[in-house]
Design a protein around this motif. Sequence first.
Motif, PDB file in Angstrom:
ATOM      1  N   ARG A   5       0.831  -1.208   0.000  1.00 24.34           N
ATOM      2  CA  ARG A   5       0.000   0.000   0.000  1.00 24.34           C
ATOM      3  C   ARG A   5       0.864   1.255   0.000  1.00 24.34           C
ATOM      4  O   ARG A   5       0.574   2.233  -0.680  1.00 24.34           O
ATOM      5  CB  ARG A   5      -0.929  -0.007   1.209  1.00 24.34           C
ATOM      6  CG  ARG A   5      -1.855   1.189   1.283  1.00 24.34           C
ATOM      7  CD  ARG A   5      -2.830   1.043   2.417  1.00 24.34           C
ATOM      8  NE  ARG A   5      -3.780  -0.025   2.165  1.00 24.34           N
ATOM      9  CZ  ARG A   5      -4.898   0.136   1.473  1.00 24.34           C
ATOM     10  NH1 ARG A   5      -5.179   1.295   0.916  1.00 24.34           N
ATOM     11  NH2 ARG A   5      -5.731  -0.862   1.304  1.00 24.34           N
ATOM     12  N   SER A   6       1.990   1.227   0.733  1.00 22.01           N
ATOM     13  CA  SER A   6       2.850   2.408   0.788  1.00 22.01           C
ATOM     14  C   SER A   6       3.534   2.643  -0.552  1.00 22.01           C
ATOM     15  O   SER A   6       3.701   3.777  -0.991  1.00 22.01           O
ATOM     16  CB  SER A   6       3.896   2.254   1.892  1.00 22.01           C
ATOM     17  OG  SER A   6       4.689   1.097   1.671  1.00 22.01           O
ATOM     18  N   ALA A   9       1.045   4.202  -2.832  1.00 19.64           N
ATOM     19  CA  ALA A   9       0.768   5.592  -2.488  1.00 19.64           C
ATOM     20  C   ALA A   9       1.822   6.523  -3.063  1.00 19.64           C
ATOM     21  O   ALA A   9       1.546   7.681  -3.369  1.00 19.64           O
ATOM     22  CB  ALA A   9       0.704   5.735  -0.966  1.00 19.64           C
ATOM     23  N   LEU A  10       3.056   6.003  -3.229  1.00 22.30           N
ATOM     24  CA  LEU A  10       4.136   6.832  -3.745  1.00 22.30           C
ATOM     25  C   LEU A  10       4.218   6.803  -5.268  1.00 22.30           C
ATOM     26  O   LEU A  10       4.906   7.621  -5.869  1.00 22.30           O
ATOM     27  CB  LEU A  10       5.471   6.350  -3.156  1.00 22.30           C
ATOM     28  CG  LEU A  10       5.634   6.538  -1.635  1.00 22.30           C
ATOM     29  CD1 LEU A  10       6.923   5.868  -1.169  1.00 22.30           C
ATOM     30  CD2 LEU A  10       5.623   8.001  -1.262  1.00 22.30           C
ATOM     31  N   ARG A  13       0.306   8.900 -10.093  1.00 22.03           N
ATOM     32  CA  ARG A  13      -1.089   8.611 -10.424  1.00 22.03           C
ATOM     33  C   ARG A  13      -1.248   8.509 -11.933  1.00 22.03           C
ATOM     34  O   ARG A  13      -0.586   9.224 -12.696  1.00 22.03           O
ATOM     35  CB  ARG A  13      -2.006   9.696  -9.882  1.00 22.03           C
ATOM     36  CG  ARG A  13      -1.955   9.897  -8.379  1.00 22.03           C
ATOM     37  CD  ARG A  13      -2.505   8.698  -7.619  1.00 22.03           C
ATOM     38  NE  ARG A  13      -1.466   7.750  -7.250  1.00 22.03           N
ATOM     39  CZ  ARG A  13      -1.685   6.596  -6.649  1.00 22.03           C
ATOM     40  NH1 ARG A  13      -2.917   6.213  -6.383  1.00 22.03           N
ATOM     41  NH2 ARG A  13      -0.687   5.803  -6.331  1.00 22.03           N
ATOM     42  N   ALA A 138      -7.051   9.390  -3.885  1.00 24.10           N
ATOM     43  CA  ALA A 138      -6.414   8.142  -3.470  1.00 24.10           C
ATOM     44  C   ALA A 138      -5.026   8.373  -2.893  1.00 24.10           C
ATOM     45  O   ALA A 138      -4.434   7.463  -2.315  1.00 24.10           O
ATOM     46  CB  ALA A 138      -6.325   7.186  -4.657  1.00 24.10           C
ATOM     47  N   SER A 139      -4.489   9.580  -3.086  1.00 23.39           N
ATOM     48  CA  SER A 139      -3.166   9.918  -2.564  1.00 23.39           C
ATOM     49  C   SER A 139      -3.080  11.434  -2.476  1.00 23.39           C
ATOM     50  O   SER A 139      -4.063  12.143  -2.714  1.00 23.39           O
ATOM     51  CB  SER A 139      -2.070   9.371  -3.486  1.00 23.39           C
ATOM     52  OG  SER A 139      -1.995  10.142  -4.682  1.00 23.39           O
ATOM     53  N   ALA A 140      -1.893  11.914  -2.170  1.00 23.56           N
ATOM     54  CA  ALA A 140      -1.701  13.369  -2.107  1.00 23.56           C
ATOM     55  C   ALA A 140      -1.720  14.009  -3.488  1.00 23.56           C
ATOM     56  O   ALA A 140      -1.922  15.222  -3.617  1.00 23.56           O
ATOM     57  CB  ALA A 140      -0.378  13.683  -1.407  1.00 23.56           C
ATOM     58  N   GLU A 141      -1.511  13.202  -4.535  1.00 23.24           N
ATOM     59  CA  GLU A 141      -1.489  13.726  -5.913  1.00 23.24           C
ATOM     60  C   GLU A 141      -2.918  13.720  -6.455  1.00 23.24           C
ATOM     61  O   GLU A 141      -3.453  12.674  -6.803  1.00 23.24           O
ATOM     62  CB  GLU A 141      -0.586  12.874  -6.802  1.00 23.24           C
ATOM     63  CG  GLU A 141      -0.403  13.463  -8.195  1.00 23.24           C
ATOM     64  CD  GLU A 141       0.488  12.610  -9.089  1.00 23.24           C
ATOM     65  OE1 GLU A 141       0.763  13.054 -10.220  1.00 23.24           O
ATOM     66  OE2 GLU A 141       0.899  11.513  -8.661  1.00 23.24           O
ATOM     67  N   THR A 142      -3.528  14.873  -6.520  1.00 20.43           N
ATOM     68  CA  THR A 142      -4.918  14.953  -6.942  1.00 20.43           C
ATOM     69  C   THR A 142      -5.060  15.939  -8.095  1.00 20.43           C
ATOM     70  O   THR A 142      -4.059  16.470  -8.600  1.00 20.43           O
ATOM     71  CB  THR A 142      -5.815  15.346  -5.758  1.00 20.43           C
ATOM     72  OG1 THR A 142      -7.192  15.246  -6.144  1.00 20.43           O
ATOM     73  CG2 THR A 142      -5.506  16.756  -5.276  1.00 20.43           C
TER      74      THR A 142
END
Length: 352
Positions: A5-6, A9-10, A13, A138-142
Amino acid sequence: MPATRSNLALAPRTLNVTFARTLVSQLQQSRPELMPRLDPAYLRHLDERDPLARCTLTEWHALMDEVEALLGSPDLVPQLAEQFKPWHAGLLGFTLMTSGTVVELAKLLRRFHHLLNDVFEVQRGLDGPRFLLRLVPASAETSHRLARLSLTVWAQRLRWLTGCPDLKLDASFEGPAPLDVAPYRRIFGGTVRFDQDTNTMWGDASFVDLPIVSRDTASHSLLQGQALKQLEQLSRGEDGIVDRVRGLIRSRLDSGALSLEDIATELKLPARTMQRRLDEAGANFRLMVDEVRKAQAQRYLRDTAMPLSELAVALGFADHASFNRAFKRWMGCSPGAFRREQAGQSGGGGLN
């Protein structure tokens, strides 16, 4: 090593390559004379990629910036939303089209949204007298642009799929309002707000029971199974067998050597092995041949003056009549009518 999962997340996207292709199509339709301003190598790369292929969110934003600059438009989202049809979402789009009701459609969208992009996850539910569909990063990249495009597409397709053109929907969006909010108000028909905490679309709770006009229980079950295979393939990050098969089909159109066995031999695979791997990827060889022929036919008709008889041979058809029947099945009109329409829309130049 399996992705954790980590790790996910990195990871950058990504979106289905259809999002980039639709941007290019928008430029072709609006200002075909500006097409040479786009990198031709990149256009070939987009054109040759498999329908399951992805582009990064960063790549899509860069292309959006470039096309908006060429068109002198600060916000292409409403125009792009007009272009998106259910079949642009590939197998997922056909799965949605054959579902039974709006609530079933929302469940499918939540389950299979990763096929469209991994930038957002979908939440659905009821909020008092209203149902909602919400995009959650889903992550910090939106992306404000992608959220707005997704919800505007859903609003328009919901009306089309239910046969209810007057459905009134409300929407809230994160990020500042565009210079012109009128297109968003027209698309949703209800209240549209920006600078909000969520990207959400609401409608009356009764909408969830509306039937889908093109529902087809038998086809839906099969399509949903194939969509699940595609989702599994995407999660595993498989080796791109569909990409390679599609490329070989394209290169062999005019040779007549287009059977599954011919392509398997080129790949140095037993035919049964290639068939199994395509099945696992949710792909159908016959449909792939059809899709490649359709795309190439549109390109030839749009960009060349090749006689129809020669074009039929270049696409691997036995004769002009066979090509004509296939094209009418694909597009609902004859090749000649399609060519005249494209020429008329672009003032004689290339289009679409």
